[in-house]
Write an enzyme that holds these catalytic residues in place. Sequence first.
Site, mmCIF file in Angstrom:
data_model
loop_
_atom_site.group_PDB
_atom_site.id
_atom_site.type_symbol
_atom_site.label_atom_id
_atom_site.label_comp_id
_atom_site.label_asym_id
_atom_site.label_seq_id
_atom_site.Cartn_x
_atom_site.Cartn_y
_atom_site.Cartn_z
ATOM 1 N N GLU A 436 0.840 -1.201 0.000
ATOM 2 C CA GLU A 436 0.000 0.000 0.000
ATOM 3 C C GLU A 436 0.875 1.251 0.000
ATOM 4 O O GLU A 436 1.633 1.490 0.935
ATOM 5 C CB GLU A 436 -0.889 -0.019 1.254
ATOM 6 C CG GLU A 436 -1.678 1.252 1.489
ATOM 7 C CD GLU A 436 -2.483 1.201 2.796
ATOM 8 O OE1 GLU A 436 -2.444 0.161 3.500
ATOM 9 O OE2 GLU A 436 -3.131 2.211 3.109
ATOM 10 N N ASP A 519 -8.255 1.499 6.599
ATOM 11 C CA ASP A 519 -7.975 1.672 5.174
ATOM 12 C C ASP A 519 -7.205 0.484 4.609
ATOM 13 O O ASP A 519 -7.484 0.018 3.504
ATOM 14 C CB ASP A 519 -7.153 2.948 4.935
ATOM 15 C CG ASP A 519 -8.054 4.172 4.833
ATOM 16 O OD1 ASP A 519 -9.281 3.981 4.702
ATOM 17 O OD2 ASP A 519 -7.528 5.300 4.908
#
Length: 653
Positions: A436, A519
Amino acid sequence: MTEEQITNNEGNYSAENIQVLEGLEAVRKRPAMYIGDISEKGLHHLVYEVVDNSIDEALAGFCTHIEVTINEDNSITVQDNGRGIPVDMHEKEHKSALEVVMTVLHAGGKFDKGSYKVSGGLHGVGVSCVNALSTKMISQVFRNGKIYQQEYSCGKPVYAVKEVGTCDYTGTKQTFWPDKSIFISTEYKYSILETRMRELAYLNAGITITLTDRREKEEDGSFKKEVFHSEEGLREFVRFIDSSREHLFNDVIYLNTEKQGIPIEVAIMYNTSYNENIHSYVNNINTIEGGTHLAGFRMALTRTLKKYAEDSKALEKAKVEIAGEDFREGLTAVISIKVAEPQFEGQTKTKLGNNEVMGAVQQAVGEALTYYLEEHPKEAKMIVDKVVLAATARIAARKARESVQRKSPMSGGGLPGKLADCSDKDPERCELFLVEGDSAGGSAKQGRSRAFQAILPLRGKILNVEKAMWHKAFESDEVNNIIQALGVRYGVDGEDSKSANIDKLRYHKVILMTDADVDGSHIDTLILTLFYRYMPELIQQGYVYIANPPLYLCSKGKVKEYCYTEEDRLRFIEKYGAGSESGIHTQRYKGLGEMNPEQLWETTMNPETRILKQVTIENAAEVDYIFSMLMGDDVGPRRDFIERHATYANIDA
Ligand code: 0RA
């Protein structure tokens, strides 16, 4: 099912039918060979094995209720209201039939063609295996107005079958305590048993299965309990699976019949999504690798719809070429058949091989579907319109893919520019980290072992493919980067353009490495959705993993410890913080980017020290339902699910 298969010459099932094959020592020596593994999966498999015997009794027409209880001490009780396991003397063994069933491997009729048995766990090993892997087991039989009992320890009888009371009902009650020295953990998970019991209730309409958890009390003081019962069987099952999807029309197309002696039940629903979701079962076992029953179903679907569409001249107008897969877009179906002697093949032994099944299923589905289309012209038109749309989109997807392949010709072997590849080329040794964010991607590139670890940084949230048409997915840069880095190909060798070919997969470990926050979990879910819908084999073959970065670095003086859970942190404080909150320093890692390359290597990437979680599919129908619910439009069920399963809620609050 013929009469002959159910009974012996006298028409009675008796002790002599029970074959004696092997002792139970082998089971304790090599448990994985008998129940698959000794992890959570194997532990829960013990329950399925016992419940399956009761299901068989129900399928034989003698049992309506099965009660499964998780007791306070994580032992399990399964009680049914069937005829009760016979307790008469076994002629050759000079033992009670109950004792033979409980202590002799493969006893109980499954390997005895004289008695018909359709259900059975995947491994079909029988209740004696459960007994062998339990430190204690108690069997009670309610029969002839009496209660019989026998107890065992690691599979060996503690005393001969004895009468312990009287009763005015019949049935069998089994309680077992899984051996802590064999299983990695002996703590049962309610949700795992819940999913399987719900599935069994749908697959076997009319049976009532209750699940009680005596470890947990509700607000009113009663134990947590659920009742699973389905009158409508697979019709309700497809509705459940598709409950978060928008239906194309409300009908369930349904058939329940018998062809060439094979009981066949099928339920079909159409939704407005772009995915094909077919769940198939043989003898209550989920055949995730498909097989002859699935092939028969697909053939019937394609032929029947094609003929209908041609007869109605819909295809001429549309001027597109239709492929088999176009008929299955937005289709959710459950197929359940019962086969007397199933041949299971394939890597995970979940592919049906029996050839005679193909024609039977094809005939049954062809007839029922033809009839439905004739009787429901409005719905039939909606299906045909959807098929035409699917074909149009498929052609657009092919163009999108081809244009991507043109854009990045031979340069770098067609690999994405953002990929930092590893030098080794043997997929078995190679790992791909999907990371990420560019900053964590940078740390990972520096910290990795270049020889076998490749890094692909992802920019934030990738496309939600649950809701996107196929060509949209192939137009997305991030999705294409992942597909190309992996080496997964579509539409090879004239196959469906939707079936991924993973023959040239470049890494046998594909590791999602995202921040340990909401997230990060969201990104994991989006990537897993892509894998599950676009390359399910990747998950089925066990190539997908999730990295587990630490949440904290706790230190006191020279002592430093990475803590991966809140419990780890509390343990550290307890160990080193005696007295007041005393010189302990806690660094909370909000994201991967906060770790330097060495730390990232040490905690999350180094195979010697890291913790990886392997992604597996325990129950495909449940996964299908969960993905459509998590990624769909309905907020309510999603919020409930997240609240029940959240691990980060307390941290980010
Ligand atoms: C074979 C014969 C009979 C009962 C059963 C099997 C039986 C096995 C299990 C395992 C769990 N629950 C069960 N219930 C029944 C009885 C045959 C007869 O009564 O004639």
